[in-house]
Scaffold this motif. Structure first.
Motif, PDB file in Angstrom:
ATOM      1  N   ARG A  58      -8.034   1.462   1.673  1.00 34.29           N
ATOM      2  CA  ARG A  58      -7.405   2.709   2.094  1.00 34.29           C
ATOM      3  C   ARG A  58      -7.292   2.717   3.617  1.00 34.29           C
ATOM      4  O   ARG A  58      -8.266   2.423   4.328  1.00 34.29           O
ATOM      5  N   ASP A 114      -8.707  -1.187  -3.743  1.00 32.85           N
ATOM      6  CA  ASP A 114      -9.876  -0.589  -3.079  1.00 32.85           C
ATOM      7  C   ASP A 114      -9.675  -0.413  -1.577  1.00 32.85           C
ATOM      8  O   ASP A 114     -10.609  -0.035  -0.867  1.00 32.85           O
ATOM      9  N   GLU A 130      -2.807   3.504   0.288  1.00 28.03           N
ATOM     10  CA  GLU A 130      -3.822   2.930  -0.601  1.00 28.03           C
ATOM     11  C   GLU A 130      -3.257   1.766  -1.397  1.00 28.03           C
ATOM     12  O   GLU A 130      -2.098   1.813  -1.837  1.00 28.03           O
ATOM     13  N   THR A 173       2.141  -1.786   4.394  1.00 29.56           N
ATOM     14  CA  THR A 173       2.316  -0.376   4.040  1.00 29.56           C
ATOM     15  C   THR A 173       3.800  -0.092   3.831  1.00 29.56           C
ATOM     16  O   THR A 173       4.657  -0.899   4.200  1.00 29.56           O
ATOM     17  N   ASP A 208      -6.388   5.160   6.679  1.00 28.07           N
ATOM     18  CA  ASP A 208      -6.149   6.539   7.145  1.00 28.07           C
ATOM     19  C   ASP A 208      -5.679   6.494   8.589  1.00 28.07           C
ATOM     20  O   ASP A 208      -6.312   5.844   9.436  1.00 28.07           O
ATOM     21  N   GLY A 216     -12.532  -0.681   2.803  1.00 28.89           N
ATOM     22  CA  GLY A 216     -12.350  -1.691   1.762  1.00 28.89           C
ATOM     23  C   GLY A 216     -13.374  -2.811   1.922  1.00 28.89           C
ATOM     24  O   GLY A 216     -14.080  -2.867   2.929  1.00 28.89           O
ATOM     25  N   ALA A 233       0.854  -1.194   0.000  1.00 29.89           N
ATOM     26  CA  ALA A 233       0.000   0.000   0.000  1.00 29.89           C
ATOM     27  C   ALA A 233       0.887   1.240   0.000  1.00 29.89           C
ATOM     28  O   ALA A 233       1.730   1.394   0.879  1.00 29.89           O
TER      29      ALA A 233
END
Lengths: 167, 136
Positions: B59, B57, B54, B131, B61, B79, B27
């Motif tokens: 994400r 689909d 991201e 990530t 935060d 997602g 991501a």
């Protein structure tokens, strides 16, 4: 880079040994605290390790590392910025045209390469003359302008050849 | 050799070498904001950064909170997935904390130390999603 991506620790070590001084130099130029600087530098290498299989241009690695290091230093500096209410008058004398940290680092790297090239000049008088060009405050000795021009041109040519050999 | 000028951090740089995540989905960092200016005077553990990652689909935060040397990551994962866990990993693969993703997508990873960190999202019937590395 391909060998490192395929699992060669020796190739990774070669990459680290070649580029770590540059990464450290850029990180130092941002004035971060020592622990923050160590974290950022480690994060740069972790990021390179993560992206290694996706990087396709070995000759762009130095530029890639430079960009990533600068980017992570900026983020760390922004995150660590502590903000206190302050009288705006205190900033009236702050120089807004201060040199960019990366430009300062690149200038220092260029000057160091120039000094190494000057050290390799054989004629001591020519070495002294060349060093005067690197010291902006040093006054040149009085001499005939035409002679000085020709000497300078020969010296610049030898310095350029030395620098090209180094690259 | 690590004490040589310009070679500080060589051991950590060499230790960063790890090919175990090469086949995992990555991501990408798409948002990285600094501290919220308006909270500086009034909040005990202010938000010192906001990040978003991201992949397709999905994400993630994140808000990064600071209280002294301790850090907390809270946020939401969006997602199409059922049960999911979010793990915080340190260099070398050590897992520092794990949080389940609520139905609302919210999570919190608490009492984290400063330093480089990476998150791994584990979803039912999906490959792990990692990530990029970032610094607390």
């Amino acid at each position: 880079m391909r060998q490192a991506a395929c699992g060669s620790r020796g190739a990774w070590r070669d990459i680290v040994d070649r580029h770590l001084p540059m990464v450290n130099g850029i990180a130092r130029s941002f004035g971060l605290s020592a622990p923050d600087r160590e974290d950022v530098v480690q994060t740069v290498w972790l990021t390179l390790n993560l992206h290694l299989p996706r990087l396709r241009e070995p000759h762009h690695l130095r530029a890639w590392l430079s960009r990533v290091t600068r980017d992570k230093c900026l983020r760390q500096r922004r995150r660590d910025a502590r903000q206190y209410p302050t009288d705006p008058e205190k900033f009236a004398h702050v120089d807004g045209d201060a040199p960019d940290p990366e430009a300062e680092y690149l200038r220092k790297e260029r000057d160091e390469a120039l000094r190494r090239a000057v050290d390799r000049l054989r004629d001591p008088a020519e070495r002294r003359a060349a060093l005067r060009f690197l010291e902006p405050d040093a006054a040149p000795p009085p001499q005939d302008r035409r002679v000085a021009f020709n000497e300078r041109r020969r010296m610049v040519r030898r310095l350029r050849n030395t620098l090209e050999d180094e690259i | 050799m690590s004490g040589r000028e310009g070679m500080e951090g060589r051991e950590a740089a060499l230790a960063a070498f790890d090919r175990s995540a090469d086949d995992m989905d990555l991501a990408a960092l798409v948002v990285d904001r600094g501290p919220r200016l308006e909270e500086v005077r009034s909040v005990d553990d202010p938000v010192v950064g906001e990040l978003a990652f991201e992949f397709e689909d999905v994400r993630i935060d994140l808000s990064l909170h600071a209280r002294g040397p301790s850090r907390t990551l809270s946020g939401t994962v969006r997602g199409e997935f059922g049960y999911a866990l979010l793990e915080a990993h340190r260099p070398g693969g050590r897992r520092e904390d794990v949080a389940s993703i609520e139905e609302t997508g919210e999570f919190a990873l608490q009492d984290l130390h400063r330093g480089p960190i990476r998150l791994t999202l584990r979803r039912d019937a999906e490959a792990p999603l990692i990530t990029e590395w970032f610094t607390l």
